[in-house]
Enzyme design. Structure first.
Site, PDB file in Angstrom:
ATOM      1  N   TYR A 188       0.807  -1.223   0.000  1.00  0.00           N
ATOM      2  CA  TYR A 188       0.000   0.000   0.000  1.00  0.00           C
ATOM      3  C   TYR A 188       0.843   1.278   0.000  1.00  0.00           C
ATOM      4  O   TYR A 188       0.497   2.270  -0.617  1.00  0.00           O
ATOM      5  CB  TYR A 188      -0.862   0.049   1.263  1.00  0.00           C
ATOM      6  CG  TYR A 188      -2.053  -0.877   1.261  1.00  0.00           C
ATOM      7  CD1 TYR A 188      -3.007  -0.798   0.257  1.00  0.00           C
ATOM      8  CD2 TYR A 188      -2.243  -1.799   2.283  1.00  0.00           C
ATOM      9  CE1 TYR A 188      -4.116  -1.635   0.261  1.00  0.00           C
ATOM     10  CE2 TYR A 188      -3.347  -2.632   2.302  1.00  0.00           C
ATOM     11  CZ  TYR A 188      -4.278  -2.548   1.281  1.00  0.00           C
ATOM     12  OH  TYR A 188      -5.372  -3.357   1.289  1.00  0.00           O
ATOM     13  N   SER A 193      -1.785  -6.167  -7.321  1.00  0.00           N
ATOM     14  CA  SER A 193      -1.788  -5.080  -6.333  1.00  0.00           C
ATOM     15  C   SER A 193      -2.356  -5.593  -5.019  1.00  0.00           C
ATOM     16  O   SER A 193      -3.080  -6.590  -4.997  1.00  0.00           O
ATOM     17  CB  SER A 193      -2.668  -3.935  -6.825  1.00  0.00           C
ATOM     18  OG  SER A 193      -4.032  -4.317  -6.728  1.00  0.00           O
ATOM     19  N   ASP A 194      -2.048  -4.901  -3.926  1.00  0.00           N
ATOM     20  CA  ASP A 194      -2.819  -5.131  -2.719  1.00  0.00           C
ATOM     21  C   ASP A 194      -4.205  -4.518  -2.967  1.00  0.00           C
ATOM     22  O   ASP A 194      -4.422  -3.768  -3.924  1.00  0.00           O
ATOM     23  CB  ASP A 194      -2.134  -4.519  -1.487  1.00  0.00           C
ATOM     24  CG  ASP A 194      -2.636  -5.164  -0.188  1.00  0.00           C
ATOM     25  OD1 ASP A 194      -3.729  -5.767  -0.201  1.00  0.00           O
ATOM     26  OD2 ASP A 194      -1.948  -5.052   0.839  1.00  0.00           O
ATOM     27  N   TRP A 195      -5.133  -4.855  -2.093  1.00  0.00           N
ATOM     28  CA  TRP A 195      -6.532  -4.490  -2.308  1.00  0.00           C
ATOM     29  C   TRP A 195      -6.766  -2.997  -1.997  1.00  0.00           C
ATOM     30  O   TRP A 195      -6.738  -2.598  -0.838  1.00  0.00           O
ATOM     31  CB  TRP A 195      -7.400  -5.367  -1.418  1.00  0.00           C
ATOM     32  CG  TRP A 195      -7.816  -6.677  -2.030  1.00  0.00           C
ATOM     33  CD1 TRP A 195      -9.101  -7.129  -2.124  1.00  0.00           C
ATOM     34  CD2 TRP A 195      -6.991  -7.701  -2.613  1.00  0.00           C
ATOM     35  NE1 TRP A 195      -9.111  -8.364  -2.743  1.00  0.00           N
ATOM     36  CE2 TRP A 195      -7.850  -8.739  -3.056  1.00  0.00           C
ATOM     37  CE3 TRP A 195      -5.626  -7.840  -2.852  1.00  0.00           C
ATOM     38  CZ2 TRP A 195      -7.381  -9.889  -3.695  1.00  0.00           C
ATOM     39  CZ3 TRP A 195      -5.154  -8.995  -3.480  1.00  0.00           C
ATOM     40  CH2 TRP A 195      -6.025  -9.982  -3.896  1.00  0.00           C
ATOM     41  N   GLY A 196      -6.978  -2.220  -3.039  1.00  0.00           N
ATOM     42  CA  GLY A 196      -7.156  -0.785  -2.826  1.00  0.00           C
ATOM     43  C   GLY A 196      -5.833  -0.039  -2.914  1.00  0.00           C
ATOM     44  O   GLY A 196      -5.700   1.047  -2.350  1.00  0.00           O
TER      45      GLY A 196
END
Ligand code: BGC
Length: 737
Positions: free
Chosen positions: A246, A277-280
């Site tokens: 993130y 990607s990480d979530w968000g």
């Protein structure tokens, strides 16, 4: 006769069926040449890509979080972290992703059983890659059985701060230990023909402000610390995917960071897989140019960037179509390389009893004996009265919260502290009660329990007993950081109990290092971490000496915050609790001025004494090291003899540290061994250091530089104890990045 006939008929039917299948397979490979397993994963991916339009390729590059699909969620899609439709007509399966740091995460799926491993730190405390492989293999198997072909596992972030809320998902403060153990666990997971990630790339080393903070560190220091852990894990584990983090690194978000995603991962490490990607964590379609291949949990981003905006960027010429092809290629080649395409999922057949034994063995090997005054442990099975106090020991063992939460059937949940993140099911206790396990191992004893809510009552119970065992916990979760201490009033409870009965054993179930103001008064101290599905039984077995305590600390236990590189946690003034929605926090910088002197290396430099050093852990027997011979050359190896000088069988972990190189003074763990010895037995062991562990990263030359000259080493039971010292000449060399 009848049976033979039947067998013959069966065999013939089988042959026919096999023949038919082979024919069908032949027909399939000629119609679908990418199904030919003799071709390599890159060739197979290219054959598929030749059949896919730009839109179809783009469709492979972004995925959803099923829970947000509402009524549109297809019936076959489970509630889990992520989902991406495949290309069924071409035999490319859906990507079904589950969180996984410690097992197949199952919050939100009713009546779903799963087996939680002990925490990542516990796994690291075993110092045993075979255990890490077995643990990974077990959760990978459960993933298949539950219909998931991707585990969002493999957290390799270094423990730079004991207050990081996710330390329990990671593998400690040392890059070699974390990398080797993570790599072994990833290999175990992928031995089931599924994908494991390696995450969170990189420097997501605290939860406070993870969405906005900028991690700043010198390149050489980064290569020799956090990146080294990832590099070793990547080489050993060959994960199909890497998940970017993130936070920002050096001013740029990790998921759009060309240095991390292209220079390091692809150019230097030559890793062929795909970055999700990480979530968000995606902030624009341009991330594709930096090396991001797939947008995960797309509903959490401000926009679904890797759909229409990505297509528009191709149309406008901002992103070449060849880059889309490359992104889809990396994704598909990993699905072929790991076996996801060739081994379709066949859910069912969960065996949590057998899998629990894998988790239990790991938990047992992870338990660290920190103090054993007057040989209080192991407990005698003949003890008449045992007082068990606190820690919900009558219910089970505590676990960590957040996306990695595994909730086996029979778990019990207690309320979370105020201000904790919304997700997850409270403070979850896994159903393996230490109280019942203690009772089972001491059937002749009177074992009484006090929940510890009333310290005076607990002390009275302890006073009336031969021995008191106090359980103390520290809850931790993704999304927020924690204090480096036991939760609530447990320090005072331990004080009261230890004052009432000096034969007090404190069993810690903590995320990581905690302060121990009562340390001098406790008779014995045991660190059991978050011990997972069979934690209660593992603790009892160690307490009664059915197993030697063989865990060693994968992290230094400092005396308090004052000994940390950053005594005040940066960003803590903003009271940030990270949720998955865009953060409202103000950006700030976290400057890692300690560089690669993380944990014990910093203590070696400052000369300060921690509460317990890295690598530390007692046994019920004693070991002696002798006869060190250090050999040099292109790298360095050390041979020495380990002797069990006590009267019980035991397991030791002698560690090899570099203490000085020709142009540098820095302590580094460069190898270790695990030896099981009977009383009086000796064994000669050899520990070879990988050359890179001796080298320095040379930023100007863009590679590892091994200076020629004398390298000094120490062999010891922990980072602060040099039992044997020696040195050898190593030849100068340049190593590839
Ligand atoms: C976490 C990841 C996790 C993802 C999907 C994020 O919040 O940082 O570790 O894999 O969610 O659940």
């Amino acid at each position: 006769m009848g049976r033979d006939l039947k067998a013959g008929v069966c065999a013939a039917a089988l042959l026919l069926a096999l023949g038919g299948a082979a024919e069908a397979a032949g027909a399939k490979t000629s119609a679908q040449p990418w199904m030919n397993r003799k071709l390599g994963p890159d060739a197979r991916a290219e054959l598929v890509l030749a059949r896919l339009s730009l839109d179809q390729q783009i469709a492979l590059l972004h995925g959803v979080m099923p829970v947000f699909l509402g009524p549109k969620k297809p019936a076959h899609v489970q509630i889990s972290a992520g989902y991406m439709a495949g290309v069924p007509e071409l035999g490319i399966p859906d990507l079904t992703e589950s969180d996984a740091s410690l097992g197949v995460a199952n919050a939100g799926r009713k009546d779903d059983d799963a087996t939680p491993l002990p925490s990542g730190l516990a796994l690291a405390a075993t110092f045993d890659p075979k255990t890490a492989f077995a643990a990974g293999a077990m959760i990978g198997k459960q993933a298949r059985q539950k219909g998931f072909n991707t585990l969002l596992a493999g957290g390799a972030n270094l423990l730079r701060d004991p207050r990081n809320g996710r330390n329990f998902e990671y593998l400690g403060e040392d890059p070699l230990l974390a990398g080797v153990m993570d790599g072994a666990s990833i290999r175990g997971i992928q031995s089931n023909h599924i994908v494991s990630t390696l995450k969170h790339f990189a420097l997501n080393d605290q939860e406070t402000g993870r969405m906005v903070l900028d991690a700043v560190i010198d390149e050489a220091a980064l290569r020799e610390s956090d990146l080294l852990a990832f590099e070793i894990a990547l080489e050993t584990g060959q994960p199909g995917s890497v998940m970017c983090a993130y936070n920002r690194v050096g001013g740029t978000y990790a998921c759009e960071n060309p240095f991390l995603l292209t220079q390091v991962l692809r150019t230097d490490w030559r890793w062929p897989g795909w970055v999700m990607s990480d979530w968000g964590a995606v902030h624009g379609a341009a991330a594709a140019k930096a090396g991001l291949d797939q947008e995960s949990g797309q509903q959490l981003d401000k926009q679904v960037y890797f759909d229409k905006p990505l297509k528009a960027a191709v149309t406008s010429g901002e992103i070449p179509a060849a880059r889309i092809h490359e992104m889809a290629h990396r994704y598909l080649r990993s699905l072929f390389a790991t076996g996801v395409v060739d081994h379709p999922l066949a859910p069912g057949g969960l065996d949590t009893a057998a899998d629990g034994r894998v988790a239990g063995r790991a938990a047992e090997q992870a338990i660290v004996l920190l103090k054993n005054g007057a040989g209080l442990l192991p407990l005698a099975k003949t003890a008449r009265r045992i007082a068990v106090i606190g820690g919900h020991a009558d219910v089970g063992v505590i676990s960590g919260g957040g996306s990695s939460q595994v909730i086996p059937l029979g778990s019990k949940s207690f309320p979370k502290p105020k201000g904790a993140p919304q997700w997850g099911g409270g403070q979850v206790y896994h159903p393996s009660a230490p109280l019942a396990a203690i009772r089972a191992l001491a059937p002749g004893a009177e074992v009484s329990f006090s929940d510890g809510a009333d310290p005076a009552a607990a002390a009275a119970l302890a006073r009336s007993a031969d021995v008191a065992v106090v359980f103390a916990t520290q809850w931790s979760t993704e999304g927020m950081d924690i204090a480096m201490k036991l939760d609530g009033a447990q320090d005072a409870l331990i004080d009261a109990v230890a004052a009432a009965n000096p034969k007090t054993v404190v069993v810690l179930e903590t995320a990581g290092p905690v302060t121990m103001p009562w340390r001098g008064r406790a008779g014995a101290i045991v660190e059991a971490w978050y011990p997972g599905s069979r934690g209660g039984e593992a603790i009892a077995r160690v307490l009664f000496g059915e197993a030697d305590p063989q865990g060693r600390l994968p992290v230094t236990f400092p005396t308090g915050e004052a000994q940390l590189a950053r005594p005040v946690l940066l960003g803590s003034d903003q009271n940030i609790v990270e949720t998955l929605t865009p953060s409202a926090a103000k950006p700030f910088e976290v400057r890692y001025a300690e560089g690669s002197d993380v944990g014990y290396r910093g203590f070696a430099r400052s000369g300060e004494t921690p509460l317990y050093p890295f690598g530390y852990g007692l046994s019920y027997t004693a070991f002696r090291y002798s006869g060190l011979k250090v050999t040099g050359g292109r790298t360095l190896s050390a041979s020495f003899t380990v002797t069990n000088t006590g009267r019980r069988a035991g397991v030791d972990t002698p560690q090899l540290y570099l203490t000085a190189a020709p142009k540098r003074r820095q302590q580094r763990l460069i190898g270790w061994s695990k030896v099981a010895l009977k009383p009086g037995e000796s064994r000669r062991v050899t520990v070879a250091a990988p050359a890179r562990m001796l080298a320095d990263w040379d930023t100007a030359a863009h590679g590892w530089r091994l200076d020629g000259g004398a390298y000094r080493v120490a062999v010891g039971p922990d980072a602060a104890t040099a039992a044997l010292t020696g040195s050898a000449q190593v030849t100068a060399a340049k190593l590839k990045p």
